[in-house]
Motif scaffolding. Structure first.
Motif, short mmCIF file in Angstrom:
data_model
loop_
_atom_site.label_atom_id
_atom_site.label_comp_id
_atom_site.label_asym_id
_atom_site.label_seq_id
_atom_site.Cartn_x
_atom_site.Cartn_y
_atom_site.Cartn_z
N MET A 1 -8.43 -20.54 -50.81
CA MET A 1 -9.12 -20.26 -49.55
C MET A 1 -9.89 -21.51 -49.12
O MET A 1 -10.55 -22.16 -49.91
N VAL A 2 -9.79 -21.85 -47.86
CA VAL A 2 -10.45 -23.02 -47.30
C VAL A 2 -11.93 -22.72 -47.07
O VAL A 2 -12.28 -21.67 -46.54
N GLU A 3 -12.77 -23.66 -47.51
CA GLU A 3 -14.20 -23.52 -47.30
C GLU A 3 -14.50 -23.64 -45.81
O GLU A 3 -14.07 -24.58 -45.16
N LYS A 4 -15.22 -22.72 -45.26
CA LYS A 4 -15.61 -22.79 -43.85
C LYS A 4 -16.82 -23.71 -43.73
O LYS A 4 -17.74 -23.65 -44.54
N ILE A 5 -16.77 -24.55 -42.74
CA ILE A 5 -17.84 -25.53 -42.55
C ILE A 5 -18.34 -25.53 -41.11
O ILE A 5 -17.67 -25.02 -40.21
N LYS A 6 -19.49 -26.14 -40.94
CA LYS A 6 -20.04 -26.37 -39.61
C LYS A 6 -20.18 -27.88 -39.44
O LYS A 6 -20.74 -28.56 -40.31
N ILE A 7 -19.64 -28.40 -38.35
CA ILE A 7 -19.74 -29.83 -38.08
C ILE A 7 -21.09 -30.12 -37.42
O ILE A 7 -21.51 -29.41 -36.51
N ILE A 8 -21.72 -31.16 -37.89
CA ILE A 8 -23.04 -31.56 -37.38
C ILE A 8 -22.95 -32.99 -36.85
O ILE A 8 -22.35 -33.85 -37.49
N VAL A 9 -23.54 -33.23 -35.71
CA VAL A 9 -23.53 -34.57 -35.14
C VAL A 9 -24.93 -35.19 -35.26
O VAL A 9 -25.93 -34.53 -35.02
N ASN A 10 -24.96 -36.45 -35.63
CA ASN A 10 -26.19 -37.22 -35.62
C ASN A 10 -26.26 -37.88 -34.25
O ASN A 10 -25.55 -38.85 -33.98
N GLU A 11 -27.09 -37.34 -33.40
CA GLU A 11 -27.14 -37.81 -32.01
C GLU A 11 -27.67 -39.23 -31.88
O GLU A 11 -27.47 -39.88 -30.85
N ASP A 12 -28.36 -39.72 -32.90
CA ASP A 12 -28.84 -41.10 -32.87
C ASP A 12 -27.69 -42.09 -33.05
O ASP A 12 -27.75 -43.22 -32.59
N LYS A 13 -26.62 -41.66 -33.75
CA LYS A 13 -25.47 -42.53 -33.98
C LYS A 13 -24.37 -42.33 -32.95
O LYS A 13 -23.66 -43.26 -32.60
N CYS A 14 -24.18 -41.10 -32.51
CA CYS A 14 -23.06 -40.76 -31.62
C CYS A 14 -23.23 -41.42 -30.24
O CYS A 14 -24.29 -41.31 -29.63
N TYR A 15 -22.20 -42.09 -29.80
CA TYR A 15 -22.24 -42.68 -28.46
C TYR A 15 -21.22 -42.03 -27.54
O TYR A 15 -20.81 -42.62 -26.54
N LEU A 16 -20.81 -40.80 -27.89
CA LEU A 16 -19.97 -39.96 -27.04
C LEU A 16 -18.64 -40.61 -26.69
O LEU A 16 -18.15 -40.51 -25.56
N CYS A 17 -18.01 -41.24 -27.69
CA CYS A 17 -16.72 -41.89 -27.44
C CYS A 17 -15.59 -40.88 -27.31
O CYS A 17 -14.55 -41.17 -26.73
N GLY A 18 -15.76 -39.71 -27.92
CA GLY A 18 -14.73 -38.67 -27.82
C GLY A 18 -13.63 -38.78 -28.86
O GLY A 18 -12.68 -37.99 -28.83
N GLY A 19 -13.75 -39.71 -29.78
CA GLY A 19 -12.74 -39.86 -30.83
C GLY A 19 -12.56 -38.59 -31.65
O GLY A 19 -11.44 -38.22 -31.99
N CYS A 20 -13.64 -37.94 -31.97
CA CYS A 20 -13.58 -36.70 -32.76
C CYS A 20 -12.87 -35.59 -31.99
O CYS A 20 -12.02 -34.88 -32.54
N ALA A 21 -13.18 -35.46 -30.74
CA ALA A 21 -12.54 -34.43 -29.92
C ALA A 21 -11.05 -34.72 -29.74
O ALA A 21 -10.23 -33.80 -29.71
N GLY A 22 -10.72 -36.00 -29.68
CA GLY A 22 -9.32 -36.38 -29.49
C GLY A 22 -8.42 -36.05 -30.66
O GLY A 22 -7.23 -35.83 -30.47
N VAL A 23 -8.97 -36.00 -31.88
CA VAL A 23 -8.15 -35.71 -33.05
C VAL A 23 -8.26 -34.27 -33.52
O VAL A 23 -7.50 -33.85 -34.39
N CYS A 24 -9.17 -33.51 -32.98
CA CYS A 24 -9.37 -32.12 -33.42
C CYS A 24 -8.16 -31.27 -33.01
O CYS A 24 -7.90 -31.08 -31.83
N PRO A 25 -7.42 -30.74 -34.01
CA PRO A 25 -6.23 -29.96 -33.69
C PRO A 25 -6.52 -28.58 -33.09
O PRO A 25 -5.63 -27.96 -32.51
N SER A 26 -7.75 -28.13 -33.22
CA SER A 26 -8.07 -26.79 -32.71
C SER A 26 -9.01 -26.81 -31.50
O SER A 26 -9.50 -25.77 -31.09
#
Length: 65
Positions: A1-26
């Motif tokens: 069984m796959v462990e369910k997780i919650k993704i957390i963003v560090n807003e001080d580091k994130c510059y909203l490039c969208g790379g994460c959204a671009g690779v998210c299959p779901s």
């Protein structure tokens, strides 16, 4: 069984490039010019987004249950 997780963003580091959204299959992450959004109900806990972030702004925490 796959462990369910919650993704957390560090807003001080994130510059909203969208790379994460671009690779998210779901399509569990949405990035606009002003904010980062995570949709827990869509997340399949693959962690691809964490590896795709060029500045290490994403992390996760396990969900119980």
């Amino acid at each position: 069984m796959v462990e369910k997780i919650k993704i957390i963003v560090n807003e001080d580091k994130c510059y909203l490039c969208g790379g994460c959204a671009g690779v998210c299959p779901s399509l569990a992450i949405k990035v606009s010019s002003s904010k980062w959004e995570f949709f827990q109900d869509k997340c399949i806990s693959c962690k691809i987004c964490i590896n795709a972030c060029p500045v290490g702004a994403l992390d996760f925490e396990p969900l119980e249950g």
